[in-house]
Design a protein around this motif. Structure first.
Motif, PDB file in Angstrom:
ATOM      1  N   PRO A 357      -2.586 -29.136 -15.888  1.00  8.21           N
ATOM      2  CA  PRO A 357      -1.797 -28.199 -15.082  1.00  8.21           C
ATOM      3  C   PRO A 357      -2.273 -26.758 -15.253  1.00  8.21           C
ATOM      4  N   VAL A 358      -2.093 -25.955 -14.200  1.00  8.83           N
ATOM      5  CA  VAL A 358      -2.451 -24.537 -14.248  1.00  8.83           C
ATOM      6  C   VAL A 358      -1.361 -23.785 -15.015  1.00  8.83           C
ATOM      7  N   ALA A 359      -0.096 -24.186 -14.801  1.00  7.21           N
ATOM      8  CA  ALA A 359       1.017 -23.499 -15.460  1.00  7.21           C
ATOM      9  C   ALA A 359       2.209 -24.436 -15.589  1.00  7.21           C
ATOM     10  N   ARG A 360       2.982 -24.213 -16.663  1.00  4.84           N
ATOM     11  CA  ARG A 360       4.258 -24.902 -16.818  1.00  4.84           C
ATOM     12  C   ARG A 360       5.340 -23.858 -16.611  1.00  4.84           C
ATOM     13  N   MET A 361       6.225 -24.103 -15.655  1.00  2.00           N
ATOM     14  CA  MET A 361       7.186 -23.078 -15.250  1.00  2.00           C
ATOM     15  C   MET A 361       8.588 -23.476 -15.697  1.00  2.00           C
ATOM     16  N   THR A 362       9.111 -22.735 -16.669  1.00  2.00           N
ATOM     17  CA  THR A 362      10.411 -23.089 -17.237  1.00  2.00           C
ATOM     18  C   THR A 362      11.443 -22.007 -16.924  1.00  2.00           C
ATOM     19  N   GLY A 363      12.698 -22.385 -16.989  1.00  2.00           N
ATOM     20  CA  GLY A 363      13.755 -21.413 -16.727  1.00  2.00           C
ATOM     21  C   GLY A 363      14.997 -22.052 -16.131  1.00  2.00           C
ATOM     22  N   HIS A 364      14.800 -23.110 -15.339  1.00  2.00           N
ATOM     23  CA  HIS A 364      15.976 -23.797 -14.789  1.00  2.00           C
ATOM     24  C   HIS A 364      16.739 -24.500 -15.916  1.00  2.00           C
ATOM     25  N   GLN A 365      18.069 -24.551 -15.766  1.00  2.00           N
ATOM     26  CA  GLN A 365      18.894 -25.188 -16.795  1.00  2.00           C
ATOM     27  C   GLN A 365      19.441 -26.541 -16.369  1.00  2.00           C
ATOM     28  N   GLN A 366      18.985 -26.984 -15.204  1.00  2.00           N
ATOM     29  CA  GLN A 366      19.359 -28.317 -14.701  1.00  2.00           C
ATOM     30  C   GLN A 366      18.163 -28.853 -13.921  1.00  2.00           C
ATOM     31  N   LEU A 367      18.306 -30.081 -13.407  1.00  2.00           N
ATOM     32  CA  LEU A 367      17.167 -30.694 -12.719  1.00  2.00           C
ATOM     33  C   LEU A 367      16.752 -29.886 -11.488  1.00  2.00           C
ATOM     34  N   VAL A 368      15.468 -29.963 -11.169  1.00  2.00           N
ATOM     35  CA  VAL A 368      14.916 -29.274  -9.996  1.00  2.00           C
ATOM     36  C   VAL A 368      14.905 -30.272  -8.839  1.00  2.00           C
ATOM     37  N   ASN A 369      15.599 -29.893  -7.753  1.00  2.00           N
ATOM     38  CA  ASN A 369      15.785 -30.823  -6.644  1.00  2.00           C
ATOM     39  C   ASN A 369      14.744 -30.647  -5.544  1.00  2.00           C
ATOM     40  N   MET A 370      14.288 -29.415  -5.360  1.00  2.00           N
ATOM     41  CA  MET A 370      13.321 -29.180  -4.291  1.00  2.00           C
ATOM     42  C   MET A 370      12.452 -27.972  -4.601  1.00  2.00           C
ATOM     43  N   VAL A 371      11.175 -28.066  -4.238  1.00  2.00           N
ATOM     44  CA  VAL A 371      10.266 -26.919  -4.351  1.00  2.00           C
ATOM     45  C   VAL A 371       9.607 -26.701  -2.989  1.00  2.00           C
ATOM     46  N   CYS A 372       9.235 -25.452  -2.716  1.00  2.00           N
ATOM     47  CA  CYS A 372       8.667 -25.148  -1.408  1.00  2.00           C
ATOM     48  C   CYS A 372       7.815 -23.891  -1.477  1.00  2.00           C
ATOM     49  N   PHE A 373       6.569 -23.976  -0.983  1.00  2.00           N
ATOM     50  CA  PHE A 373       5.703 -22.794  -0.903  1.00  2.00           C
ATOM     51  C   PHE A 373       6.075 -21.973   0.319  1.00  2.00           C
ATOM     52  N   SER A 374       5.968 -20.641   0.197  1.00  2.00           N
ATOM     53  CA  SER A 374       6.189 -19.790   1.371  1.00  2.00           C
ATOM     54  C   SER A 374       5.021 -20.003   2.335  1.00  2.00           C
ATOM     55  N   PRO A 375       5.240 -19.780   3.658  1.00  2.00           N
ATOM     56  CA  PRO A 375       4.158 -19.981   4.629  1.00  2.00           C
ATOM     57  C   PRO A 375       2.899 -19.187   4.323  1.00  2.00           C
ATOM     58  N   ASN A 376       3.040 -17.988   3.700  1.00  2.00           N
ATOM     59  CA  ASN A 376       1.830 -17.213   3.364  1.00  2.00           C
ATOM     60  C   ASN A 376       1.225 -17.639   2.022  1.00  2.00           C
ATOM     61  N   THR A 377       1.773 -18.667   1.414  1.00  2.00           N
ATOM     62  CA  THR A 377       1.305 -19.320   0.171  1.00  2.00           C
ATOM     63  C   THR A 377       1.454 -18.466  -1.096  1.00  2.00           C
ATOM     64  N   ARG A 378       2.052 -17.255  -0.978  1.00  2.00           N
ATOM     65  CA  ARG A 378       2.101 -16.368  -2.151  1.00  2.00           C
ATOM     66  C   ARG A 378       3.251 -16.682  -3.091  1.00  2.00           C
ATOM     67  N   LEU A 379       4.291 -17.337  -2.591  1.00  2.00           N
ATOM     68  CA  LEU A 379       5.483 -17.565  -3.409  1.00  2.00           C
ATOM     69  C   LEU A 379       5.889 -19.029  -3.402  1.00  2.00           C
ATOM     70  N   ILE A 380       6.595 -19.415  -4.475  1.00  2.00           N
ATOM     71  CA  ILE A 380       7.203 -20.748  -4.550  1.00  2.00           C
ATOM     72  C   ILE A 380       8.693 -20.542  -4.752  1.00  2.00           C
ATOM     73  N   ALA A 381       9.496 -21.287  -4.012  1.00  2.00           N
ATOM     74  CA  ALA A 381      10.945 -21.276  -4.246  1.00  2.00           C
ATOM     75  C   ALA A 381      11.342 -22.630  -4.802  1.00  2.00           C
ATOM     76  N   SER A 382      12.233 -22.632  -5.802  1.00  2.00           N
ATOM     77  CA  SER A 382      12.714 -23.901  -6.355  1.00  2.00           C
ATOM     78  C   SER A 382      14.246 -23.911  -6.324  1.00  2.00           C
ATOM     79  N   ALA A 383      14.804 -25.043  -5.916  1.00  2.00           N
ATOM     80  CA  ALA A 383      16.264 -25.209  -5.851  1.00  2.00           C
ATOM     81  C   ALA A 383      16.686 -26.163  -6.951  1.00  2.00           C
ATOM     82  N   SER A 384      17.771 -25.806  -7.634  1.00  2.00           N
ATOM     83  CA  SER A 384      18.153 -26.598  -8.801  1.00  2.00           C
ATOM     84  C   SER A 384      19.649 -26.868  -8.836  1.00  2.00           C
TER      85      SER A 384
END
Length: 478
Positions: A357-384
């Motif tokens: 992996p390039v990176a391990r991204m921690t911070g959520h305190q419950q399960l991650v239900n969905m991830v999504c890249f922004s259309p310009n590919t610069r950002l990732i949003a995660s729903a938990s």
């Protein structure tokens, strides 16, 4: 400014630098209090571009919002040496936030589990626990067709990127294809899976202009690749030990699958050979997203021009889709994947190249239900399920911010086409629109009577559709 201001005539050498790290032009001598508007003019002159592309400017990862001097003093940058300013092109068109519910459409007899706009936003489909798929007329905001063919809850729907076919998968493990123009089934039902369908993914348009092949993943731990013109399974991908939660047909000729066996597998799309297994998650992998998802979703459609999809020959459309795909790869040069898991973490991968992996991204305190890249590919949003939405850097995986406001689990997220706004839906019965630049709540959209399971922001940015436990489909406009 008063004459006593020591910085009044102070100047600084700046060097413009692209996101990918290339230096543009030579260092320029500018006043230290130069504002964003003037930076924009200087940058356009240096790059030799027309003035239509708006830019955002960054100094040490912090956006220059007012003028250079303010950012220099907060970041305590040494002004004796050359100051490097990173410029980022922004979307030319702007998507305005949806603000009101324009229609509440009853019709489904059970919960609405999925909603999806076609690639150019001219059709809207929904799948429900009442075993039907429905097409809705988005101009008059009325029901169009009710498609009956399944015998059990519909768990997944997916549009082909030419917008001519919709696939739906049900709890009985069967897949049907539908024609949005007539609401009729195309061919016969695709039967082969022994348990329910979890996810569907079409081969991208830049690989095959006829959008002939479809991948389906199932609780039976297999993925089937279907030739939709004959209705026959081309091959089966088996190797996972438990339920496959998500399948993505990538643009590099690879298929990615995530599973409850805690692994992600990378397969060659041409012959179904397993290339590599990505390990790292400590629990079920629930969701995956690629930085090219949006480009592959819209295919040949360009939301900035707003023209409808079915223009031009298939070959031209394939060429256009390839251009859009290559543009999405500009930032990283390779397909990037993010995965989210029941272990509360996300991982960033370069799955076509390496299994580390390039990176391990921690911070959520419950399960991650969905991830999504922004259309310009610069950002990732995660729903938990920890009630928050988090934003991460799409290249490095670095944490950016938490968006808090929902009072129950967040189920889904969907980006506006210009990457400036983010929509989220939750078990608290609301939708919320977040402003990415200010990192604050932009709009609260209550209206549903119960949990909101599914949302989609149309690719042209004009409308949002949502559905959930209260069995109605809501359409939102600005």
């Amino acid at each position: 400014m008063s004459d006593s201001d020591p910085n009044k005539d102070k100047r600084v050498l700046v060097q413009f630098k692209s996101e990918t790290g290339e230096l543009v032009g030579s260092p320029l001598d500018v006043p230290i209090d130069i504002d964003v508007k003037r930076l924009q003019l200087v940058c356009n002159a240096v790059i030799d571009e027309d003035n239509s592309t708006p830019y955002a400017f960054y100094l040490d990862d912090e956006e220059i919002s007012e003028n250079l001097q303010t950012t220099i003093s907060t970041k305590q940058v040494d002004t004796e040496s050359v100051v490097e300013i990173v410029y980022q092109p922004q979307a030319i068109f702007r998507v305005k936030s949806v603000t009101r519910c324009s229609s509440t459409l009853p019709g489904h007899a059970e919960a609405v589990i999925s909603v999806a706009y076609s690639p150019d936003g001219s059709y809207l489909a929904s799948g429900s626990g009442d075993t039907t798929v429905r097409f809705w007329d988005i101009n008059t905001e009325t029901p169009d067709y009710t498609c009956k063919g399944h015998k059990h809850w519909i768990l997944a729907i997916a549009w082909s990127s030419d917008g001519e076919k919709l696939a739906s998968g049900c709890k009985k493990g069967e897949i049907c294809l539908w024609d949005p123009k007539t609401g009729k089934q195309i061919g016969h039902t695709l039967v082969g899976h022994k348990q329910w369908i979890t996810c569907l993914s079409w081969e991208p348009m830049h690989k095959d202009s006829s959008c002939r092949y479809l991948a389906s993943s199932s609780k039976d731990a297999s993925v089937r690749i279907w030739d939709t013109s004959t209705g026959i399974t081309k091959y089966v991908l088996s190797g996972h030990l438990q339920c496959i939660t998500c399948v993505k047909w990538g643009g590099e000729g690879l298929i990615y699958t995530s599973s409850q066996d805690r692994t992600i597998k990378v397969w060659r799309a041409s012959d179904g050979i397993l290339c590599r297994t990505l390990q790292g998650h400590g629990h079920w992998v629930n969701t995956m997203a690629l930085n090219t998802d949006y480009a592959m979703r819209i295919g040949a459609y360009d939301p900035a021009k707003g023209e409808k999809l079915l223009i031009g020959e298939r070959k031209d459309r394939q060429e256009k889709a390839l251009q859009g795909y290559n543009l999405a790869l500009k930032l990283t040069g390779t397909e990037v994947m993010v995965s989210g898991s029941d272990d509360y973490t996300l991982f960033l991968w370069h799955p076509a190249k390496e299994k580390k992996p390039v990176a391990r991204m921690t911070g959520h305190q419950q399960l991650v239900n969905m991830v999504c890249f922004s259309p310009n590919t610069r950002l990732i949003a995660s729903a938990s399920f920890d009630k928050s939405v988090k934003l991460w850097d799409g290249v490095t995986g670095k944490f950016i911010t938490s968006l808090r406001g929902h009072v129950k689990s967040v189920y889904q997220v969907s980006w506006s086409a210009d990457s400036r706004l983010l929509l989220s839906s939750s078990a608290d019965s609301t939708l919320k629109v977040w402003d990415v630049k200010s990192k604050k709540l932009h709009m609260d959209l209550p209206g549903h009577a119960d949990e909101v399971y599914a949302i989609d922001w149309s690719p042209d940015g004009e409308k949002v559709a949502s559905g959930g436990k209260d069995r109605v489909l809501k359409l939102w406009r600005r």
